[in-house]
Write a protein that holds these residues in place. Structure first.
Motif, PDB file in Angstrom:
ATOM      1  N   ASN A  48       0.812  -1.221   0.000  1.00 60.68           N
ATOM      2  CA  ASN A  48       0.000   0.000   0.000  1.00 60.68           C
ATOM      3  C   ASN A  48       0.842   1.266   0.000  1.00 60.68           C
ATOM      4  OD1 ASN A  48      -2.515  -1.382   0.119  1.00 60.68           O
ATOM      5  ND2 ASN A  48      -2.249  -1.681   2.325  1.00 60.68           N
ATOM      6  N   SER A  49       2.153   1.121   0.036  1.00 58.98           N
ATOM      7  CA  SER A  49       3.038   2.277   0.173  1.00 58.98           C
ATOM      8  C   SER A  49       3.794   2.602  -1.106  1.00 58.98           C
ATOM      9  CB  SER A  49       4.040   2.030   1.316  1.00 58.98           C
ATOM     10  OG  SER A  49       3.369   1.771   2.523  1.00 58.98           O
ATOM     11  N   ILE A  50       3.495   1.917  -2.206  1.00 59.76           N
ATOM     12  CA  ILE A  50       4.184   2.155  -3.478  1.00 59.76           C
ATOM     13  C   ILE A  50       3.343   3.096  -4.327  1.00 59.76           C
ATOM     14  CG2 ILE A  50       5.127   1.084  -5.558  1.00 59.76           C
ATOM     15  CD1 ILE A  50       5.439  -1.500  -3.928  1.00 59.76           C
ATOM     16  N   PRO A  51       3.814   4.322  -4.598  1.00 57.31           N
ATOM     17  CA  PRO A  51       3.015   5.315  -5.340  1.00 57.31           C
ATOM     18  C   PRO A  51       3.040   5.082  -6.852  1.00 57.31           C
ATOM     19  CG  PRO A  51       5.119   6.265  -4.748  1.00 57.31           C
ATOM     20  CD  PRO A  51       5.108   4.877  -4.157  1.00 57.31           C
ATOM     21  N   LEU A  52       2.470   3.987  -7.273  1.00 59.23           N
ATOM     22  CA  LEU A  52       2.489   3.594  -8.687  1.00 59.23           C
ATOM     23  C   LEU A  52       1.406   4.340  -9.452  1.00 59.23           C
ATOM     24  CD1 LEU A  52       4.196   1.483 -10.258  1.00 59.23           C
ATOM     25  CD2 LEU A  52       2.281  -0.097  -9.986  1.00 59.23           C
ATOM     26  N   GLY A  53       1.754   4.894 -10.620  1.00 62.33           N
ATOM     27  CA  GLY A  53       0.769   5.560 -11.461  1.00 62.33           C
ATOM     28  C   GLY A  53      -0.222   4.568 -12.039  1.00 62.33           C
ATOM     29  N   SER A  54      -1.446   5.021 -12.313  1.00 61.59           N
ATOM     30  CA  SER A  54      -2.502   4.121 -12.794  1.00 61.59           C
ATOM     31  C   SER A  54      -2.157   3.493 -14.140  1.00 61.59           C
ATOM     32  CB  SER A  54      -3.831   4.871 -12.897  1.00 61.59           C
ATOM     33  OG  SER A  54      -3.710   5.988 -13.781  1.00 61.59           O
ATOM     34  N   GLU A  55      -1.343   4.208 -14.959  1.00 61.96           N
ATOM     35  CA  GLU A  55      -0.968   3.654 -16.275  1.00 61.96           C
ATOM     36  C   GLU A  55      -0.072   2.436 -16.148  1.00 61.96           C
ATOM     37  OE1 GLU A  55      -0.323   6.680 -15.240  1.00 61.96           O
ATOM     38  OE2 GLU A  55      -1.609   8.055 -16.391  1.00 61.96           O
ATOM     39  N   ALA A  56       0.516   2.233 -14.967  1.00 64.42           N
ATOM     40  CA  ALA A  56       1.392   1.087 -14.737  1.00 64.42           C
ATOM     41  C   ALA A  56       0.653  -0.104 -14.152  1.00 64.42           C
ATOM     42  CB  ALA A  56       2.538   1.486 -13.815  1.00 64.42           C
ATOM     43  N   GLY A  57      -0.664   0.016 -13.955  1.00 65.05           N
ATOM     44  CA  GLY A  57      -1.438  -1.059 -13.342  1.00 65.05           C
ATOM     45  C   GLY A  57      -1.515  -0.861 -11.837  1.00 65.05           C
TER      46      GLY A  57
ATOM     47  N   ALA B 119      13.533  -7.080  11.451  1.00 66.61           N
ATOM     48  CA  ALA B 119      12.765  -8.237  10.956  1.00 66.61           C
ATOM     49  C   ALA B 119      11.381  -7.866  10.446  1.00 66.61           C
ATOM     50  CB  ALA B 119      12.649  -9.280  12.066  1.00 66.61           C
ATOM     51  N   ASP B 120      10.745  -6.840  11.019  1.00 67.18           N
ATOM     52  CA  ASP B 120       9.374  -6.497  10.640  1.00 67.18           C
ATOM     53  C   ASP B 120       9.304  -5.281   9.719  1.00 67.18           C
ATOM     54  OD1 ASP B 120      10.247  -4.724  12.526  1.00 67.18           O
ATOM     55  OD2 ASP B 120       8.319  -4.573  13.571  1.00 67.18           O
ATOM     56  N   LYS B 121      10.442  -4.889   9.138  1.00 64.91           N
ATOM     57  CA  LYS B 121      10.486  -3.702   8.281  1.00 64.91           C
ATOM     58  C   LYS B 121      11.066  -4.036   6.904  1.00 64.91           C
ATOM     59  CE  LYS B 121       9.177  -0.765  11.517  1.00 64.91           C
ATOM     60  NZ  LYS B 121       7.946   0.057  11.443  1.00 64.91           N
ATOM     61  N   VAL B 122      10.721  -3.223   5.918  1.00 64.00           N
ATOM     62  CA  VAL B 122      11.345  -3.284   4.599  1.00 64.00           C
ATOM     63  C   VAL B 122      11.642  -1.854   4.158  1.00 64.00           C
ATOM     64  CG1 VAL B 122      10.217  -5.424   3.872  1.00 64.00           C
ATOM     65  CG2 VAL B 122       9.136  -3.218   3.361  1.00 64.00           C
ATOM     66  N   CYS B 123      12.504  -1.741   3.183  1.00 65.18           N
ATOM     67  CA  CYS B 123      12.838  -0.433   2.614  1.00 65.18           C
ATOM     68  C   CYS B 123      12.333  -0.388   1.176  1.00 65.18           C
ATOM     69  CB  CYS B 123      14.348  -0.204   2.651  1.00 65.18           C
ATOM     70  SG  CYS B 123      14.837   1.445   2.095  1.00 65.18           S
ATOM     71  N   ILE B 124      11.629   0.692   0.836  1.00 66.97           N
ATOM     72  CA  ILE B 124      11.196   0.910  -0.548  1.00 66.97           C
ATOM     73  C   ILE B 124      12.157   1.917  -1.173  1.00 66.97           C
ATOM     74  CG2 ILE B 124       9.344   1.671  -2.075  1.00 66.97           C
ATOM     75  CD1 ILE B 124       7.354   0.921   0.081  1.00 66.97           C
ATOM     76  N   TYR B 125      12.980   1.435  -2.093  1.00 69.06           N
ATOM     77  CA  TYR B 125      13.935   2.290  -2.801  1.00 69.06           C
ATOM     78  C   TYR B 125      13.281   2.815  -4.084  1.00 69.06           C
ATOM     79  CZ  TYR B 125      17.566   0.109   0.120  1.00 69.06           C
ATOM     80  OH  TYR B 125      18.332  -0.342   1.172  1.00 69.06           O
TER      81      TYR B 125
ATOM     82  N   LEU C 160      10.109   6.258 -13.188  1.00 69.39           N
ATOM     83  CA  LEU C 160      10.488   5.881 -11.832  1.00 69.39           C
ATOM     84  C   LEU C 160      10.339   4.385 -11.643  1.00 69.39           C
ATOM     85  CD1 LEU C 160       8.686   8.712  -9.804  1.00 69.39           C
ATOM     86  CD2 LEU C 160      11.155   8.527 -10.199  1.00 69.39           C
ATOM     87  N   GLY C 161      11.149   3.841 -10.775  1.00 75.59           N
ATOM     88  CA  GLY C 161      11.039   2.434 -10.420  1.00 75.59           C
ATOM     89  C   GLY C 161      11.063   2.292  -8.908  1.00 75.59           C
ATOM     90  N   TYR C 162      10.526   1.177  -8.425  1.00 74.11           N
ATOM     91  CA  TYR C 162      10.464   0.946  -6.980  1.00 74.11           C
ATOM     92  C   TYR C 162      10.971  -0.467  -6.681  1.00 74.11           C
ATOM     93  CZ  TYR C 162       7.440   5.003  -7.384  1.00 74.11           C
ATOM     94  OH  TYR C 162       6.955   6.249  -7.689  1.00 74.11           O
ATOM     95  N   LEU C 163      11.866  -0.556  -5.704  1.00 73.99           N
ATOM     96  CA  LEU C 163      12.440  -1.827  -5.274  1.00 73.99           C
ATOM     97  C   LEU C 163      12.158  -2.000  -3.790  1.00 73.99           C
ATOM     98  CD1 LEU C 163      14.380  -4.324  -5.624  1.00 73.99           C
ATOM     99  CD2 LEU C 163      16.236  -2.755  -5.002  1.00 73.99           C
ATOM    100  N   VAL C 164      11.599  -3.148  -3.422  1.00 68.97           N
ATOM    101  CA  VAL C 164      11.293  -3.432  -2.018  1.00 68.97           C
ATOM    102  C   VAL C 164      12.247  -4.504  -1.520  1.00 68.97           C
ATOM    103  CG1 VAL C 164       9.540  -4.141  -0.364  1.00 68.97           C
ATOM    104  CG2 VAL C 164       8.869  -2.862  -2.408  1.00 68.97           C
ATOM    105  N   SER C 165      12.982  -4.193  -0.452  1.00 68.47           N
ATOM    106  CA  SER C 165      14.007  -5.100   0.068  1.00 68.47           C
ATOM    107  C   SER C 165      14.080  -4.971   1.585  1.00 68.47           C
ATOM    108  CB  SER C 165      15.366  -4.758  -0.548  1.00 68.47           C
ATOM    109  OG  SER C 165      16.402  -5.515   0.039  1.00 68.47           O
TER     110      SER C 165
END
Length: 386
Positions: free
Chosen positions: A71-80, A223-229, A212-217
């Motif tokens: 829910n935290s990835i600001p993806l444009g609607s044209e990208a699905g 343990a309960d966190k991830v980083c969105i690059y 723009l691109g988004y990578l989640v790692s």
């Protein structure tokens, strides 16, 4: 006689003591051999991929809860759109699973399974029903716990995360292409460094319209966190082959030790502004409001009609906004027609089929027109501001 025996014993001791002393001295000088630690397959794979590390500018990074990163990835609607399995199918899952739906809403790629195994499936929509799930069996057993699919706008390039012998960590990001003749995907390839790491790299997504691109790692995270690059994609891939880098410098880029190291690879300020605009738009959508964000160039975004300097570009934007609204209406109408199709009579279905095809064609034709109008508006405004 007795004296002779004592002398013999003394002579024997005199002859053997130097030999014993030499053995002890030799034992004292012996050096312990170093223990050779054999490299793991993952470590060897990392070394193999290191020279091909991609030269990518990472714009920013945010840390979020692992349970809510979709829910935290600001993806444009044209990208699905990306959502959780539970939200999309309205049923619980034993493990976290994700669903990707294309911008037209008629095709999905998703993960399904349990703690023992997860696989990828695709479904198509016609009417108000989805087709039966089709498992992507062509990947075989080399890729385990497949999850987090993302399809690029070309409809052929699929990314996903998986574990297995082709991974350098837990989850790695893999890429594959669709063979249009057979309808199956080619053998996946590891997407390489710095997108993958010895930690878990869950998802990669591309917003091509906004570059723009988004990578989640979960590298470097609790343990309960991830980083969105957030990064700026480059196609085709660019490496460091022509750079005079030390092994240590290359490893820093490969491991993404510091994103600020990559800011020299592009215009970070312009990319950061695009990202902030997408983030703002994403937050507005969550609140149910609409925002006017029209990017003129890397350093300028308009928010109201009075921002336009040219009457021509202002008028063009009105047409652009109208076409954008029509496109949104066509998409909603198409979805309604598809919903009604399955329950309609054979005669009604024949009539509706033509409407569905017409709407699909209208949408396909509107998208390039919308992009062309946006380019014309930007050209006029940028020329005036020079």
């Amino acid at each position: 006689m007795r004296t002779k025996n004592i002398l013999a014993i003394i002579l024997m001791l005199a002859l053997t003591l130097p030999a014993v002393a030499q053995k002890r001295k030799a034992a004292h000088k012996a050096v312990a051999q170093p223990v050779v630690v054999e490299e793991t397959p993952a470590q060897r794979l990392f070394k193999t991929m290191l020279p091909a590390t991609a030269k990518v500018m990472f714009v920013d990074s945010i840390v979020v809860d692992k349970a809510d990163f979709l829910n935290s990835i600001p993806l444009g609607s044209e990208a699905g759109s990306i959502s959780s399995y539970e939200k999309f199918f309205d049923r619980q899952s034993l493990v976290p699973l994700s669903v990707y739906q294309n911008e037209f809403g008629d095709r999905c790629y998703y993960a399904d399974g349990d703690t023992l195994s997860t696989r990828l499936y695709s479904i198509d929509r016609l009417g108000n029903k989805w087709s039966k799930p089709h498992e992507l069996t062509e990947f075989g057993n080399d890729y385990r716990f497949l999850n987090y699919p993302f399809l690029m706008s070309d409809g052929m390039t699929l990314f996903f995360a998986a574990k297995g012998e082709h991974s350098i960590g837990g989850y790695d990001i893999f890429m594959t292409l669709l063979d249009s003749e057979s309808g199956t995907f080619y053998r996946p390839e590891n997407f390489g460094l710095p997108f993958n790491s010895t930690a878990n790299d869950y998802l990669i997504a591309f917003d091509e319209l906004n570059e723009l691109g988004y990578l989640v790692s979960d590298r470097y995270q609790a343990a309960d966190k991830v980083c969105i690059y957030t990064f700026v994609p480059k196609f085709p891939r660019v490496g460091f082959e022509d750079e005079d880098l030390s092994d240590e410098q290359l490893r820093r880029y490969a491991k993404l030790t510091s994103i600020s190291d990559t800011w020299a690879f592009g215009d970070r300020q312009a990319a950061f502004e695009r990202y902030q605009n997408m983030l703002s738009s994403h937050q507005d959508q969550k609140k149910g409001s609409q925002s006017f964000n029209f990017v003129i160039n890397d350093n300028l975004t308009y928010h109201q009609l009075s921002d336009f300097h040219s009457p021509q570009s202002r008028q063009l934007y009105k047409q652009y906004a109208e076409l954008e609204s029509t496109l949104a209406t066509d998409k909603r109408t198409l979805e309604m027609q598809r919903d009604k199709y399955a329950d309609a009579s054979a005669r009604e279905q024949r009539q509706m089929k033509g409407t569905i095809l017409r709407l699909e064609n209208q949408i396909q034709e509107s998208l390039p027109r919308l992009n062309q109008m946006a380019k014309e508006i930007r050209y006029i405004e940028n020329r005036i501001r020079q």
